[in-house]
Design an enzyme around this catalytic site. Sequence first.
Site, PDB file in Angstrom:
ATOM      1  N   GLY A 141       3.480   3.996  -6.076  1.00  0.00           N
ATOM      2  CA  GLY A 141       4.496   3.676  -5.082  1.00  0.00           C
ATOM      3  C   GLY A 141       5.726   4.566  -4.761  1.00  0.00           C
ATOM      4  O   GLY A 141       6.730   3.924  -4.449  1.00  0.00           O
ATOM      5  N   ASN A 178       5.795   6.151  -2.286  1.00  0.00           N
ATOM      6  CA  ASN A 178       6.033   6.055  -0.828  1.00  0.00           C
ATOM      7  C   ASN A 178       6.893   5.051  -0.543  1.00  0.00           C
ATOM      8  O   ASN A 178       7.766   5.061   0.372  1.00  0.00           O
ATOM      9  CB  ASN A 178       4.729   6.199  -0.270  1.00  0.00           C
ATOM     10  CG  ASN A 178       4.300   7.872   0.176  1.00  0.00           C
ATOM     11  OD1 ASN A 178       5.051   8.492   1.088  1.00  0.00           O
ATOM     12  ND2 ASN A 178       3.350   8.229  -0.593  1.00  0.00           N
ATOM     13  N   MET A 232      -5.961   1.732  -2.287  1.00  0.00           N
ATOM     14  CA  MET A 232      -6.923   2.153  -2.476  1.00  0.00           C
ATOM     15  C   MET A 232      -8.002   1.627  -1.980  1.00  0.00           C
ATOM     16  O   MET A 232      -9.211   1.517  -2.915  1.00  0.00           O
ATOM     17  CB  MET A 232      -7.056   2.755  -3.984  1.00  0.00           C
ATOM     18  CG  MET A 232      -5.874   3.753  -4.215  1.00  0.00           C
ATOM     19  SD  MET A 232      -5.678   5.105  -3.192  1.00  0.00           S
ATOM     20  CE  MET A 232      -6.901   6.213  -4.153  1.00  0.00           C
ATOM     21  N   LEU A 266      -9.652  -1.896   4.453  1.00  0.00           N
ATOM     22  CA  LEU A 266      -9.378  -3.203   4.875  1.00  0.00           C
ATOM     23  C   LEU A 266     -10.620  -3.616   5.704  1.00  0.00           C
ATOM     24  O   LEU A 266     -11.561  -2.943   6.374  1.00  0.00           O
ATOM     25  CB  LEU A 266      -8.174  -3.103   6.001  1.00  0.00           C
ATOM     26  CG  LEU A 266      -6.826  -2.738   5.173  1.00  0.00           C
ATOM     27  CD1 LEU A 266      -5.790  -2.352   6.020  1.00  0.00           C
ATOM     28  CD2 LEU A 266      -6.510  -4.066   4.266  1.00  0.00           C
ATOM     29  N   HIS A 286      -2.208   9.996   4.293  1.00  0.00           N
ATOM     30  CA  HIS A 286      -3.307  10.509   3.420  1.00  0.00           C
ATOM     31  C   HIS A 286      -2.888  12.119   3.205  1.00  0.00           C
ATOM     32  O   HIS A 286      -2.260  12.760   4.170  1.00  0.00           O
ATOM     33  CB  HIS A 286      -4.649  10.619   4.365  1.00  0.00           C
ATOM     34  CG  HIS A 286      -5.580  11.026   3.503  1.00  0.00           C
ATOM     35  ND1 HIS A 286      -6.311  10.468   2.610  1.00  0.00           N
ATOM     36  CD2 HIS A 286      -6.332  12.350   3.676  1.00  0.00           C
ATOM     37  CE1 HIS A 286      -7.366  11.148   2.222  1.00  0.00           C
ATOM     38  NE2 HIS A 286      -7.054  12.386   2.920  1.00  0.00           N
ATOM     39  N   GLU A 299     -11.003   1.288  11.756  1.00  0.00           N
ATOM     40  CA  GLU A 299     -11.939   0.771  10.798  1.00  0.00           C
ATOM     41  C   GLU A 299     -12.552   1.903   9.693  1.00  0.00           C
ATOM     42  O   GLU A 299     -12.616   1.636   8.394  1.00  0.00           O
ATOM     43  CB  GLU A 299     -12.967   0.124  11.351  1.00  0.00           C
ATOM     44  CG  GLU A 299     -12.479  -1.308  11.863  1.00  0.00           C
ATOM     45  CD  GLU A 299     -13.584  -2.172  12.190  1.00  0.00           C
ATOM     46  OE1 GLU A 299     -14.846  -2.156  11.544  1.00  0.00           O
ATOM     47  OE2 GLU A 299     -13.428  -3.055  13.198  1.00  0.00           O
ATOM     48  N   GLU A 318       5.660  13.831   1.981  1.00  0.00           N
ATOM     49  CA  GLU A 318       5.225  12.556   2.469  1.00  0.00           C
ATOM     50  C   GLU A 318       6.294  11.533   2.586  1.00  0.00           C
ATOM     51  O   GLU A 318       6.581  10.914   3.231  1.00  0.00           O
ATOM     52  CB  GLU A 318       3.917  11.832   1.376  1.00  0.00           C
ATOM     53  CG  GLU A 318       2.797  12.498   1.522  1.00  0.00           C
ATOM     54  CD  GLU A 318       1.910  11.756   0.474  1.00  0.00           C
ATOM     55  OE1 GLU A 318       2.127  11.072  -0.118  1.00  0.00           O
ATOM     56  OE2 GLU A 318       0.485  11.804   0.680  1.00  0.00           O
TER      57      GLU A 318
HETATM   58  C1  GRF Z   1      -0.163   9.436  -1.603  1.00  0.00           C
HETATM   59  O1  GRF Z   1      -0.651  10.574  -1.866  1.00  0.00           O
HETATM   60  C2  GRF Z   1      -0.754   9.038  -0.364  1.00  0.00           C
HETATM   61  O2  GRF Z   1      -1.128  10.014   0.625  1.00  0.00           O
HETATM   62  C3  GRF Z   1      -2.144   8.627  -0.857  1.00  0.00           C
HETATM   63  O3  GRF Z   1      -1.988   7.561  -1.964  1.00  0.00           O
HETATM   64  C4  GRF Z   1      -0.757   8.267  -2.605  1.00  0.00           C
HETATM   65  C5  GRF Z   1       0.245   7.296  -2.992  1.00  0.00           C
HETATM   66  O4  GRF Z   1       1.107   7.750  -3.550  1.00  0.00           O
HETATM   67  N1  GRF Z   1      -2.604   7.521   0.388  1.00  0.00           N
HETATM   68  P1  GRF Z   1       2.251   6.772  -4.100  1.00  0.00           P
HETATM   69  O5  GRF Z   1       1.691   5.662  -4.604  1.00  0.00           O
HETATM   70  O6  GRF Z   1       2.933   6.196  -2.982  1.00  0.00           O
HETATM   71  O7  GRF Z   1       3.121   7.447  -5.123  1.00  0.00           O
END
Ligand code: GRF
Length: 228
Positions: free
Chosen positions: A11, A13, A89, A92, A108, A141, A173
């Site tokens: 988490g 992000n 992960m 959907l 991503h 999708e 990110e």
């Molecule tokens: C990130 O590297 C994102 O690009 C990918 O999953 C990871 C999530 O990281 N889809 P976090 O859980 O936000 O630390």
Amino acid sequence: MKIAVLLSGSGSNLQAFIDKQHEGVLNAEIVLALSNNPDAYGLKRADAAGIPTWAQDHRRYSCREKFDQAMLAVIKKSEAELIVLAGYMRLLSTPFIKEFEGRIMNIHPSLLPAFPGAKAVAAAADYGVKLSGCTVHFVEEQLDSGPVIIQAAVPVPVAEDPKLTLERIHRLEHRIYPQAVQWLVEGRLKLEGRQVILTESSQPKVFARPDYDLNSQWLVFPPLEQGF
Ligand code: GRF
């Protein structure tokens, strides 16, 4: 704008969204954090920030659609207008995507369409790429596909430990994802076919300066604005 964040892991992000909201540069309210992994550390981050959570192990549901229906029900109650996938992960289901068409974003850790799927950073390193990065896109999708909103590129020095490349990508990110959401909040993202067009801001914008030390050299397009 009210947003719901879906996550399965750390988490970081989600934390970036929380921080940018507190800094006053992201004008969005995170109304719900959802997870298919009740042990996800991201849920603790949500709790600490006072964000309501919903977490259920997807294996307790007979199929993907049933699990997604359960998520949809709580999301609708929360009145979220945008779904942000932040390390969620799982694919959907079609009904979920249709319900929020054009209002689901994903991030991503590669320069899509190269290296979709899990372990993208290691796959890019194994391939021998010289540039890697991250992509924020609207969700379609197919896995890790959809119109690209913003991308950031970073160098991949030969024989670098992929963990270091991943760290460098993560730092970006945490800047490009809140920026993309803020553009949506400002009503500045227009979709024309596969092209996402960033329209001009009504406010004069000051751009963020790239940090040019060796560990964080990067290129972002469209450029980040100050605060991101
Ligand atoms: C990130 O590297 C994102 O690009 C990918 O999953 C990871 C999530 O990281 N889809 P976090 O859980 O936000 O630390």
